[in-house]
Design an enzyme around this catalytic site. Sequence first.
Site: not given
Ligand code: IMP
Ligand code: MG
Length: 181
Positions: A101, A104, A132, A154, A160, A166
């Site tokens: 999805d 981050d 992001k 978001v 979610d 969702r």
């Molecule tokens: P990462 O490991 O930091 O890249 O985290 C990614 C995960 O964090 C995604 O798969 C989402 O489940 C969650 N996530 C990050 N930003 C958002 C947001 O703005 N809204 C909802 N879920 C987010």
């Molecule tokens: Mg996720």
Amino acid sequence: MESMHEDIKRVLYTEEQLRTRVRELGEQISRDYAGKKPIFIGILKGAIIFYADLLRVCELPVQLEFMALSSYGNGTTSGKLVFKKDTDADLRGRDVLIVEDIIDSGNTLYLLRQELRKREPASIRICALLDKTARRTADISADYVGFHCEDEFVVGYGLDFAEKYRNLPYIGVLKPEIYET
Ligand code: IMP
Ligand code: MG
């Protein structure tokens, strides 16, 4: 549904914008994987709506697989990935497309890619609906990105907050008071 809409500060991507962009991604992926039978690994739960829409605009014989993950750590060397659900599909020699999805920090995908490489697929690529970029700490980028978005929380279209929102059909920015309370 009404109470969910009230919690949204502004709509970031409408249903129409999502549909258009997902179709473009599907066309690009269909061209890139022409003649192949890729495995699309959907990352639960956030990617399911994007995944279901993307599949139907890819003109490819796709194999459907799913994983559910939690990650801890900084995504460089010491991170730890917990598989809440793994796939038992044999990935050896296969073309794998991870469908996520949002990226981050990038920790989750960094660790997942590291793990999947051990299973000796022919290729691994990443398709993320949202990126992001400004928040990236792990050394990873997606091969296919729907939209590059700002550092705002978001929800909707699979994403979610505390397991809510969702099923909103669009993606919106959550009012800060919702997650600050
Ligand atoms: P990462 O490991 O930091 O890249 O985290 C990614 C995960 O964090 C995604 O798969 C989402 O489940 C969650 N996530 C990050 N930003 C958002 C947001 O703005 N809204 C909802 N879920 C987010
Ligand atoms: Mg996720």
